[in-house]
Enzyme design. Structure first.
Site, PDB file in Angstrom:
ATOM      1  N   HIS A 177      10.801  10.431   1.707  1.00 37.24           N
ATOM      2  CA  HIS A 177       9.700  11.271   2.205  1.00 37.24           C
ATOM      3  C   HIS A 177      10.223  12.311   3.207  1.00 37.24           C
ATOM      4  O   HIS A 177       9.788  12.376   4.357  1.00 37.24           O
ATOM      5  CB  HIS A 177       8.615  10.408   2.857  1.00 37.24           C
ATOM      6  CG  HIS A 177       7.276  11.096   2.898  1.00 37.24           C
ATOM      7  ND1 HIS A 177       6.084  10.403   2.874  1.00 37.24           N
ATOM      8  CD2 HIS A 177       6.929  12.408   2.955  1.00 37.24           C
ATOM      9  CE1 HIS A 177       5.071  11.249   2.925  1.00 37.24           C
ATOM     10  NE2 HIS A 177       5.568  12.485   2.971  1.00 37.24           N
TER      11      HIS A 177
ATOM     12  N   ARG B 264       2.247  13.213  -2.692  1.00 37.79           N
ATOM     13  CA  ARG B 264       1.734  12.016  -2.028  1.00 37.79           C
ATOM     14  C   ARG B 264       2.032  10.809  -2.910  1.00 37.79           C
ATOM     15  O   ARG B 264       1.985  10.884  -4.141  1.00 37.79           O
ATOM     16  CB  ARG B 264       0.217  12.105  -1.808  1.00 37.79           C
ATOM     17  CG  ARG B 264      -0.253  13.356  -1.104  1.00 37.79           C
ATOM     18  CD  ARG B 264       0.318  13.513   0.283  1.00 37.79           C
ATOM     19  NE  ARG B 264      -0.232  12.590   1.248  1.00 37.79           N
ATOM     20  CZ  ARG B 264       0.191  12.513   2.510  1.00 37.79           C
ATOM     21  NH1 ARG B 264       1.188  13.279   2.921  1.00 37.79           N
ATOM     22  NH2 ARG B 264      -0.362  11.659   3.348  1.00 37.79           N
TER      23      ARG B 264
ATOM     24  N   GLU C 115       4.709   3.073   0.943  1.00 34.21           N
ATOM     25  CA  GLU C 115       5.507   3.435   2.121  1.00 34.21           C
ATOM     26  C   GLU C 115       4.993   2.679   3.343  1.00 34.21           C
ATOM     27  O   GLU C 115       3.785   2.493   3.505  1.00 34.21           O
ATOM     28  CB  GLU C 115       5.414   4.945   2.359  1.00 34.21           C
ATOM     29  CG  GLU C 115       6.071   5.784   1.282  1.00 34.21           C
ATOM     30  CD  GLU C 115       6.013   7.273   1.600  1.00 34.21           C
ATOM     31  OE1 GLU C 115       5.969   7.631   2.786  1.00 34.21           O
ATOM     32  OE2 GLU C 115       6.012   8.071   0.664  1.00 34.21           O
TER      33      GLU C 115
END
Length: 320
Positions: free
Chosen positions: A294, A247, A276
């Site tokens: 990602h 994460r 993000e």
């Protein structure tokens, strides 16, 4: 029975849901239009990945919602306990993407060891005129066999990564919430399955100094702070290589940049970022960081498993 898959769902998942009598809509709705759309269209289920958040205000405004699904492992973009307190079923797919994330981590280990992530960028522009210069630049690679990999977070993904790493001859240390001995199956062609046992530890600080590579597979701390900060970097050996495919924010980004400048960290791989979908440019453009957008769980196989697992959970919720 209408389901909004706001961040998409695999064709396998759609087929299974439609076969069970559900209508599945995959057109993405912007976050600020989500409440209005759910209420107008009477969606009873909402499926998300990382892009969409499901907070208290949306839950309160959409009483027709009975199911919230997260395609993936972490559910920090959903107010899970609050939703469940309102009688909403909240599910994720913790097992579906483990293999894919582990394989990206393994690919990153190889890439960081030989600087291929940077070589791939430099060769098209400089390879013709400065072949010898680039050869010299990238001739200081290291081998993975015999090196120590510290896996922070020894759940499904961490164990899948351990299986690969052990298979190529790495030493593995696992960090978990409780000390336990875990059996790691290693498949060897022509031999069959070999079982290796890893005894995990709970004390990160005790093992930071022995790791040649560190791979993060945990969420942020409960207080929202990073797991790896300046204090942790100081305990690592010089020239360590570190990866975050968990994460954004698990590694403090400013402290990572400083560790790269000082030489404490030789190279890093980041698949997730704190800001993000607009990561910092100094991270993206850094010559010692291998960046991916990602994509840990973004394989066709994982997406198929995620879709069917979510479909099964929706069917079980509404058909039983």
């Amino acid at each position: 029975m209408k389901i909004l898959a706001n961040d998409g769902i695999s064709s396998e998942g759609i087929e299974k849901l439609e076969g069970a009598g559900f209508t599945v809509v995959t057109e993405h709705v912007p976050q600020d239009k989500l409440v209005e759309t759910i209420r107008k269209e009477n969606y009873i289920g909402l499926l998300v990945r990382s892009a969409t958040t499901v907070r208290k205000d949306l839950i309160d405004a959409c009483p027709e919602l009975k199911f919230i699904g997260r395609g993936g492992v972490g559910m920090d973009n959903i107010d899970v306990e609050y939703a469940r307190s309102k009688g909403i079923t909240v599910e994720n797919t913790p097992a579906a993407s483990s293999q894919s994330v582990a394989e990206l981590a393994m690919a990153s280990l190889f890439s960081l060891s030989r600087s291929t992530y940077d070589s791939y960028k430099e060769m098209p522009g400089k390879g013709y005129e400065d072949f010898k210069g680039l050869k010299k630049k990238y001739s200081k690679g290291v081998e993975l066999r015999g090196k120590t990999l510290l896996i922070v977070g020894f759940g499904r993904i961490g164990q899948a990564l351990a299986s690969y790493a052990l298979g190529i001859g790495m030493k593995v240390i696992g960090i978990s919430l409780d000390e336990e001995e875990i059996e790691i199956p290693i498949s060897i062609e022509g031999v069959g399955q070999v079982i290796s046992k890893i005894k995990t530890t709970t004390n990160l600080n005790d093992v930071l100094g022995v790791a040649d590579y560190i791979s993060m597979h945990v969420p942020k701390s409960p207080d929202g702070k990073a797991v790896i900060t300046k204090s942790e970097f100081e305990k690592m050996k010089n020239g360590v290589r570190i990866m975050n495919i968990a994460r954004g924010g698990v590694i403090e980004e400013d402290d990572l940049l400083e560790a790269l400048r000082s030489g404490k960290v030789a190279a890093a791989a980041l698949d997730v970022f704190e800001n993000e979908p607009s990561p910092r440019k100094d991270l993206l453009q850094h010559s010692q960081i291998a960046n991916t957008p990602h994509i840990g769980a973004a394989t066709s196989e994982a997406q198929g498993r995620i879709g069917t697992e979510l479909a099964d959970k929706i069917i079980a919720t509404f058909k039983n």
